[in-house]
Design an enzyme around this catalytic site. Structure first.
Site, mmCIF file in Angstrom:
data_model
loop_
_atom_site.group_PDB
_atom_site.id
_atom_site.type_symbol
_atom_site.label_atom_id
_atom_site.label_comp_id
_atom_site.label_asym_id
_atom_site.label_seq_id
_atom_site.Cartn_x
_atom_site.Cartn_y
_atom_site.Cartn_z
ATOM 1 N N LYS A 290 11.102 -68.574 -8.062
ATOM 2 C CA LYS A 290 9.717 -68.233 -7.762
ATOM 3 C C LYS A 290 9.180 -69.171 -6.689
ATOM 4 O O LYS A 290 9.370 -70.388 -6.757
ATOM 5 C CB LYS A 290 8.874 -68.337 -9.036
ATOM 6 C CG LYS A 290 7.499 -67.687 -8.934
ATOM 7 C CD LYS A 290 6.863 -67.536 -10.303
ATOM 8 C CE LYS A 290 5.535 -66.809 -10.206
ATOM 9 N NZ LYS A 290 4.940 -66.548 -11.533
ATOM 10 N N GLU A 376 1.971 -59.482 -26.592
ATOM 11 C CA GLU A 376 0.660 -59.470 -27.232
ATOM 12 C C GLU A 376 0.691 -58.865 -28.630
ATOM 13 O O GLU A 376 -0.049 -59.320 -29.521
ATOM 14 C CB GLU A 376 -0.348 -58.717 -26.357
ATOM 15 C CG GLU A 376 -0.752 -59.436 -25.092
ATOM 16 C CD GLU A 376 0.243 -59.288 -23.958
ATOM 17 O OE1 GLU A 376 0.080 -59.968 -22.929
ATOM 18 O OE2 GLU A 376 1.193 -58.480 -24.104
ATOM 19 N N ARG A 404 -3.056 -54.287 -25.496
ATOM 20 C CA ARG A 404 -1.656 -54.011 -25.797
ATOM 21 C C ARG A 404 -1.319 -54.280 -27.262
ATOM 22 O O ARG A 404 -0.295 -53.819 -27.746
ATOM 23 C CB ARG A 404 -0.764 -54.855 -24.882
ATOM 24 C CG ARG A 404 -0.926 -54.520 -23.404
ATOM 25 C CD ARG A 404 -0.395 -55.621 -22.496
ATOM 26 N NE ARG A 404 1.036 -55.767 -22.569
ATOM 27 C CZ ARG A 404 1.908 -55.163 -21.763
ATOM 28 N NH1 ARG A 404 1.481 -54.339 -20.830
ATOM 29 N NH2 ARG A 404 3.195 -55.368 -21.890
#
Length: 643
Positions: A290, A376, A404
């Site tokens: 990243k 979640e 979610r």
């Protein structure tokens, strides 16, 4: 003054992915370097998601050179990785409008481009969607751009969610040709957690990875043909050059990898072989970094995930100074203060410790800060289990992400009346991330559940009191919401004082019309009231604090002593205003002639802009509140007649 734009002679010739087909492999490598420079330059001027896109530069170039988008469906998950993809797919001339009003979305968006076959602004949905395209293709589905290969690029932590594995399980059973690329950057928004992360780390930790790297480098002929049905020897060869793909193979996928996701000499042969020979579901495991290629992003703890406008040379961000504390930090510091006095308090985050402020909590109480990854549903039920064990869990989630886990909120928390505390960040309209990240619905979807206590902070001081209220509340689930960004600059209490459940507060007494605010629109209500005062109209202003239970005494008193009652909230239809209307109807208040109006978010998805622009569009700023008061009192119509 913006930095000089980078020189990009090859990229300047790219108008669509078809143009990549004419480039040699060395030219594709050069194109990747130019694409990285252009991505950095663009985001430096607009702000936005940076690190994830930089990590997939080579993968983006390789995919678009090998596959045939838009006929082949490339689905980016999470699609904040898609800035380089947008540049290569005819949107380079608009890339410096990204996340701005009228500009490009910061995520893939079907209505924006045929090269965006599926929106994925939340995580872990790409394999399900890609499988839908693959099955639709084989069943004779019709798509304007055609139906070719379905390619899911899942990464930046998205593989940690259960939905991805549900999809893989289904895909393995169906056996359809489906290509999944695991972009494994050892990162989501925060450092990774969980057994899956450890498993993936072990796959490339030792010498076998280097052996595969050597085998994959170079020509297609060096790779085994693992995709021909019935070729037992090919299957054995595949296993000999892969490292520990058992988990994925048990789900029915052929597994290739791990490979270096920044090495075009590996990416191109592997993708070309898969394109030519794959027959069933296959997973390519690509290792990336990243923020790759931009030192200020690579060295940041989050890999340069999201950034304000910045100086390209130094990476220094251009943030506006503010004297008011951010709501997220107010929540975190107050929770730390409460936890110092109660060792039963713990905090749960779903891969968002920085975004929710729980990184601060973790520094003080590491054993009581629990990051479950991008999961979640699990976060909610895990919190329910903690509550049932006698702990006092605070589940800190963005409003849009809590959606979610709604089934778990209903069944595992509400029905069992477990005292889970929901700290709902990013309530209301959030700005540049647009409709997918707006906290529009939590009031409506929580306040309809029996036994739930639902609060909204009008300012940062009220948030302190609401954290204290939640900490002291053991009689069922409780939630409090607060927006992104800085507070309004009110005087802060030294510590929070628990509020009386279901009691609002009167801010200013007036006549004729009462404005009852729920949440941080109170500041706009105050501005509207000041402007109305200059017209000789002095409204009563109140802060509801609670959507459930309602302060029935306050509301009925306001209704009985005013011609009109107007509610204002940063939520959708079916929320606070609807509950007030129900109370008024049950008490026959409308029979007495009360004029009631509810100001809510309109029944549309509002695209990205600044929060101020979005609230103006929604009709929830001071000017619109003032206009609504004038309209309900008939003053605006009289002015029009005189004009």
């Amino acid at each position: 003054m913006p930095a000089a734009r980078p020189e990009t002679p090859l990229l300047d010739r790219i108008e669509s992915p078809a143009d990549l087909k004419r480039l040699t492999d060395p030219q594709l490598e050069q194109l990747a370097q130019e694409l990285r420079a252009e991505t950095i330059s663009a985001v430096s001027e607009t702000g936005g998601h940076l690190g994830a896109g930089l990590g997939v530069i080579e993968l983006t170039v390789a995919l678009h050179s090998v596959f045939d988008a838009p006929r082949d469906k490339i689905i980016w998950d999470v699609s904040h990785q898609s800035y380089p993809h947008k540049i290569l797919t005819g949107r380079r001339d608009r890339i410096r409008t990204i996340r701005q009003a009228g500009g490009l979305s910061g995520f893939t968006k079907r209505s924006e481009s045929p090269y965006d076959p599926f929106g994925a602004a939340h995580s872990s949905t790409s394999i399900s969607a890609a499988l839908g395209f693959a099955v639709g293709r084989d069943l004779g589905g019709v798509c304007e751009t055609g139906l070719g290969d379905a390619v899911a690029v899942i990464g930046d932590g998205a593989m940690s969610a259960g939905m991805a594995f549900e999809a893989m399980n289904n895909a393995g059973a169906l056996g359809k040709r489906l290509i999944v690329i695991l972009n494994d950057n050892e990162m989501s928004i925060a450092p990774p957690v969980g057994a899956l992360s450890s498993y993936l780390s072990r796959l490339y930790a030792g010498a076998p990875y280097q052996e595969f790297k050597a085998a994959a480098k170079g020509a297609v002929s060096l790779l085994p043909p693992p995709f021909q049905e019935g070729a037992k020897r090919a299957k054995e060869l595949l296993k000999s050059v892969t490292v520990g793909g058992t988990l994925f193979e048990e789900l029915g996928f052929s597994y290739v990898g791990p490979i270096d996701g920044h090495d075009m000499d590996q990416l191109l042969p592997v993708l070309r072989t898969v394109k030519a020979r794959a027959t069933g579901p296959i997973l390519i495991h690509a290792i990336t970094r990243k923020g790759k290629g931009y030192a200020p992003a690579e060295t940041r703890g989050d890999g340069g995930h999201a950034t304000a406008k910045f100086d390209v040379a130094t990476g220094e961000q251009q943030k506006k100074p503010s004297n008011a504390p951010a709501y997220t930090k107010v929540f975190a510091r107050t929770l730390i203060d409460e936890a110092a006095r109660d060792d039963r308090i713990c905090a749960i985050t779903a891969a968002m410790p920085d975004g929710t402020g729980l990184d601060l909590f973790a520094e003080r109480y590491p054993s009581r800060c629990l990051d479950v990854g991008i999961a979640e549903q699990h976060a909610v039920t895990f919190s329910a289990g903690l509550a049932a064990s006698g702990m006092r869990p605070f589940a800190a989630l963005y409003s849009t992400f809590l959606q979610r886990g709604y089934d778990q909120v209903v069944h595992d928390v509400a029905i069992q009346r477990l005292p889970v505390r929901f700290a709902i960040d990013r309530a209301g309209l959030v700005g540049a991330d647009g409709a997918t990240h707006a906290g529009s619905y939590d009031v409506a979807y929580l306040a309809n559940l029996p036994g739930f206590t639902v609060m909204a902070a009008a300012d940062e001081a009220e948030l302190v009191h609401m954290v204290a209220t939640a900490a002291a509340h053991d009689d069922g689930p409780i939630a409090f919401r607060y927006p992104r960004g800085e507070g309004v600059g009110v005087e802060m209490p030294e510590r929070g004082t628990p509020l009386e459940i279901g009691k609002g507060r009167l801010i200013a007494e007036g006549a004729r019309v009462a404005i009852l605010s729920y949440g941080t629109r109170l500041e706009e209500v105050r501005k509207a009231a000041e402007s109305l005062g200059r017209r000789g109209i002095t409204p009563t202003v109140a802060d509801a604090r609670f959507a459930k239970p309602l302060d029935a005494a306050l509301i009925l008193d306001l209704a009985a002593n005013h011609e009109a009652l107007i509610t204002v909230e940063e939520g959708a239809i079916g929320g606070f205003g609807s509950h007030v209307a129900q109370l008024l109807a049950e008490n026959a208040v409308f029979d007495a002639g009360l004029k009631y109006r509810s100001m809510v978010l309109p029944d549309v998805f509002i695209d990205q802009a600044t929060p101020e622009q979005m609230y103006e569009t929604a009709g929830l700023d001071a000017a619109h509140i003032e206009a609504r008061v004038l309209d309900v009192l008939g003053v605006a119509r009289l002015d029009e007649k005189r004009a």
